[in-house]
Design a protein around this motif. Sequence first.
Motif, mmCIF file in Angstrom:
data_model
loop_
_atom_site.group_PDB
_atom_site.id
_atom_site.type_symbol
_atom_site.label_atom_id
_atom_site.label_comp_id
_atom_site.label_asym_id
_atom_site.label_seq_id
_atom_site.Cartn_x
_atom_site.Cartn_y
_atom_site.Cartn_z
ATOM 1 N N ILE A 225 -12.197 -52.160 26.074
ATOM 2 C CA ILE A 225 -11.633 -53.985 26.152
ATOM 3 C C ILE A 225 -9.885 -53.710 25.795
ATOM 4 C CG2 ILE A 225 -12.896 -56.101 25.626
ATOM 5 C CD1 ILE A 225 -15.169 -54.707 24.495
ATOM 6 N N THR A 226 -9.534 -54.774 26.475
ATOM 7 C CA THR A 226 -8.321 -55.003 25.802
ATOM 8 C C THR A 226 -8.919 -56.101 25.766
ATOM 9 O OG1 THR A 226 -7.689 -56.010 28.071
ATOM 10 C CG2 THR A 226 -7.261 -53.361 27.892
ATOM 11 N N LEU A 227 -7.823 -56.717 24.231
ATOM 12 C CA LEU A 227 -7.858 -57.548 23.166
ATOM 13 C C LEU A 227 -6.676 -58.039 23.366
ATOM 14 C CD1 LEU A 227 -8.750 -54.704 20.790
ATOM 15 C CD2 LEU A 227 -10.538 -57.190 22.306
ATOM 16 N N GLY A 228 -5.367 -58.414 24.378
ATOM 17 C CA GLY A 228 -4.818 -59.763 24.011
ATOM 18 C C GLY A 228 -4.063 -58.750 23.069
ATOM 19 N N PRO A 229 -2.327 -59.848 21.987
ATOM 20 C CA PRO A 229 -1.757 -58.852 21.480
ATOM 21 C C PRO A 229 -2.303 -57.885 20.279
ATOM 22 C CG PRO A 229 -2.314 -61.405 21.522
ATOM 23 C CD PRO A 229 -2.830 -61.251 22.314
ATOM 24 N N LYS A 230 -3.495 -57.966 20.370
ATOM 25 C CA LYS A 230 -4.489 -56.601 19.465
ATOM 26 C C LYS A 230 -4.605 -55.873 19.810
ATOM 27 C CE LYS A 230 -8.342 -59.374 18.131
ATOM 28 N NZ LYS A 230 -7.677 -61.496 19.817
ATOM 29 N N GLY A 231 -3.880 -55.824 21.028
ATOM 30 C CA GLY A 231 -4.686 -53.903 21.931
ATOM 31 C C GLY A 231 -5.820 -53.900 22.402
ATOM 32 N N CYS A 232 -6.359 -53.344 22.008
ATOM 33 C CA CYS A 232 -7.758 -52.527 22.895
ATOM 34 C C CYS A 232 -8.852 -51.903 21.944
ATOM 35 C CB CYS A 232 -6.797 -51.729 24.410
ATOM 36 S SG CYS A 232 -6.843 -50.110 23.770
ATOM 37 N N ALA A 257 -1.257 -58.513 32.378
ATOM 38 C CA ALA A 257 -1.274 -57.465 31.605
ATOM 39 C C ALA A 257 -2.386 -56.479 31.741
ATOM 40 C CB ALA A 257 -0.981 -58.105 30.697
ATOM 41 N N GLY A 258 -2.963 -57.037 31.616
ATOM 42 C CA GLY A 258 -4.760 -56.053 32.098
ATOM 43 C C GLY A 258 -3.920 -55.339 33.390
ATOM 44 N N ASP A 259 -3.185 -55.375 34.648
ATOM 45 C CA ASP A 259 -3.105 -55.254 34.859
ATOM 46 C C ASP A 259 -2.226 -53.611 35.406
ATOM 47 O OD1 ASP A 259 -5.672 -56.314 37.051
ATOM 48 O OD2 ASP A 259 -4.204 -57.738 37.825
ATOM 49 N N ALA A 282 -0.642 -46.876 27.319
ATOM 50 C CA ALA A 282 -0.691 -47.722 28.344
ATOM 51 C C ALA A 282 -1.409 -49.547 27.932
ATOM 52 C CB ALA A 282 -2.491 -47.556 28.943
ATOM 53 N N ALA A 283 -1.714 -49.491 26.610
ATOM 54 C CA ALA A 283 -1.208 -50.744 25.615
ATOM 55 C C ALA A 283 -0.240 -51.037 25.835
ATOM 56 C CB ALA A 283 -1.944 -50.389 24.349
ATOM 57 N N ASN A 284 0.701 -49.831 25.108
ATOM 58 C CA ASN A 284 2.223 -49.732 24.944
ATOM 59 C C ASN A 284 2.859 -50.134 26.231
ATOM 60 O OD1 ASN A 284 3.099 -49.147 22.103
ATOM 61 N ND2 ASN A 284 1.617 -47.967 22.300
ATOM 62 N N ALA A 286 1.247 -52.107 28.500
ATOM 63 C CA ALA A 286 1.101 -53.347 28.616
ATOM 64 C C ALA A 286 1.630 -53.875 27.780
ATOM 65 C CB ALA A 286 -0.638 -53.371 28.524
ATOM 66 N N SER A 287 2.110 -54.262 26.629
ATOM 67 C CA SER A 287 2.877 -54.866 25.957
ATOM 68 C C SER A 287 4.659 -55.589 26.387
ATOM 69 C CB SER A 287 2.614 -54.953 24.134
ATOM 70 O OG SER A 287 1.243 -54.773 23.816
ATOM 71 N N LEU A 288 4.890 -53.987 26.912
ATOM 72 C CA LEU A 288 6.712 -54.191 27.551
ATOM 73 C C LEU A 288 6.411 -55.597 28.644
ATOM 74 C CD1 LEU A 288 7.133 -49.955 26.957
ATOM 75 C CD2 LEU A 288 8.278 -52.516 25.692
HETATM 76 P P1 ADP Z 1 -6.123 -59.302 30.791
HETATM 77 O O1 ADP Z 1 -4.355 -59.551 31.535
HETATM 78 O O2 ADP Z 1 -6.665 -59.287 31.956
HETATM 79 O O3 ADP Z 1 -6.176 -60.519 30.212
HETATM 80 P P2 ADP Z 1 -5.480 -58.202 27.595
HETATM 81 O O4 ADP Z 1 -4.715 -60.291 27.493
HETATM 82 O O5 ADP Z 1 -5.726 -57.942 27.252
HETATM 83 O O6 ADP Z 1 -5.705 -58.241 29.545
HETATM 84 O O7 ADP Z 1 -4.572 -57.280 28.024
HETATM 85 C C1 ADP Z 1 -3.924 -56.563 28.527
HETATM 86 C C2 ADP Z 1 -3.295 -55.692 27.807
HETATM 87 O O8 ADP Z 1 -1.487 -56.053 27.452
HETATM 88 C C3 ADP Z 1 -3.821 -55.554 26.276
HETATM 89 O O9 ADP Z 1 -4.834 -54.852 25.309
HETATM 90 C C4 ADP Z 1 -1.747 -55.354 25.111
HETATM 91 O O10 ADP Z 1 -1.940 -53.749 25.282
HETATM 92 C C5 ADP Z 1 -0.995 -55.934 26.365
HETATM 93 N N1 ADP Z 1 -1.185 -57.703 26.006
HETATM 94 C C6 ADP Z 1 -1.547 -58.759 26.293
HETATM 95 N N2 ADP Z 1 -0.447 -59.865 25.588
HETATM 96 C C7 ADP Z 1 0.289 -59.176 24.664
HETATM 97 C C8 ADP Z 1 0.703 -59.921 23.251
HETATM 98 N N3 ADP Z 1 0.851 -61.668 24.031
HETATM 99 N N4 ADP Z 1 1.609 -59.517 22.549
HETATM 100 C C9 ADP Z 1 1.628 -57.974 22.856
HETATM 101 N N5 ADP Z 1 1.005 -56.998 23.811
HETATM 102 C C10 ADP Z 1 0.169 -57.786 24.856
#
Ligand code: ADP
Length: 317
Positions: A225-232, A257-259, A282-284, A286-288
């Motif tokens: 489960i990806t959690l946005g800025p919190k990682g996954c 970011a999820g893709d 992958a989380a790193n 996506a953060s970039l």
């Molecule tokens: P989706 O785009 O499908 O809603 P998320 O928002 O969970 O997916 O983002 C996917 C991944 O992108 C996260 O697990 C994280 O690694 C990265 N990410 C997303 N938003 C941020 C953010 N604001 N800061 C840092 N990393 C982020």
Amino acid sequence: MSEQKGKKIVVFGSIVQDLISYTERFPRPGESVRGDSFQLGAGGKGANQAVAAARLGVDVSIIAMVGDDIFGESNIKSLRDQGVDVSSIGVSTKTHTATATITVTREAENSIVVTLGANMELVSDVADSHETTIADASIIVCQGEIPEIANRRAFEIAKKHGVTTFLNPAPGDPKMDKSILELTDILCTNENEAEFLTGISPDTPENGEKAILRMLEMGPKHAIITLGPKGCLLASKGHQPKLIPGKHVEAVDTTGAGDCFCGSLAALLLKGVAIDESTRIAANLASLSVTRKGTQSSYWRLDEIRRHHPNLLPSTF
Ligand code: ADP
């Protein structure tokens, strides 16, 4: 993953023309707001994930459908230019290339309207007609922007040929037929999709654990489960769920970011990187991607990653 197979990813999924408006805030119903700028972008979860994988230098092909129109042409060209094998993209004369009208605010939030067009013609028969392409791959990646019965058929073919199946059921659909999860090796969702699947919102660490364990019970070997800025969160059969922290960055646009996460994860797994390490990297990545505007255009290339983050990728890349 079988040793005999060609080291290839096949994405069975969507191509969408993105129409992106950048604006101060979302318009309220009935209101027009003036945008700051506009951009066309090649998108669709399938195409985005294929590009994210190709950016890491692995072999990727996409089985997809576009309309016989300017958006179809430009999306095929753009995928080809980015190193994706486009020989399995079909052109429909019945309907248009799918579109996504995206609004991105100055707070880097987004809202999206998708018209699926030719993506709905990616039906089970198309999966059957590309059985050889699927059989030749090591990993098949599917999403939720095409008919779910076709995803199921593609996974049935994949299983017949020992191909690892990776499902990103996005965007979430509360009415999704969950039987495909029995054919799924790797299941990756964001928080909303996890809630649609399990009925549990992963809004606290405890609820996240409950949701991901429920996802694992549905069939996959690994759930994320990806959690946005919190990682996954990652959970694998027989192991406790673990939180993989995200990278702290200045987010300018989180679209796609999820893709980026899913395509990068598939590429890392293809290269034989263990699931925990693949998920962390992958989380790193996506953060970039959220530090730059756009969707595919925000995904970092191998040379950029090597230059700015030399220790992020294993030496096999
Ligand atoms: P989706 O785009 O499908 O809603 P998320 O928002 O969970 O997916 O983002 C996917 C991944 O992108 C996260 O697990 C994280 O690694 C990265 N990410 C997303 N938003 C941020 C953010 N604001 N800061 C840092 N990393 C982020």
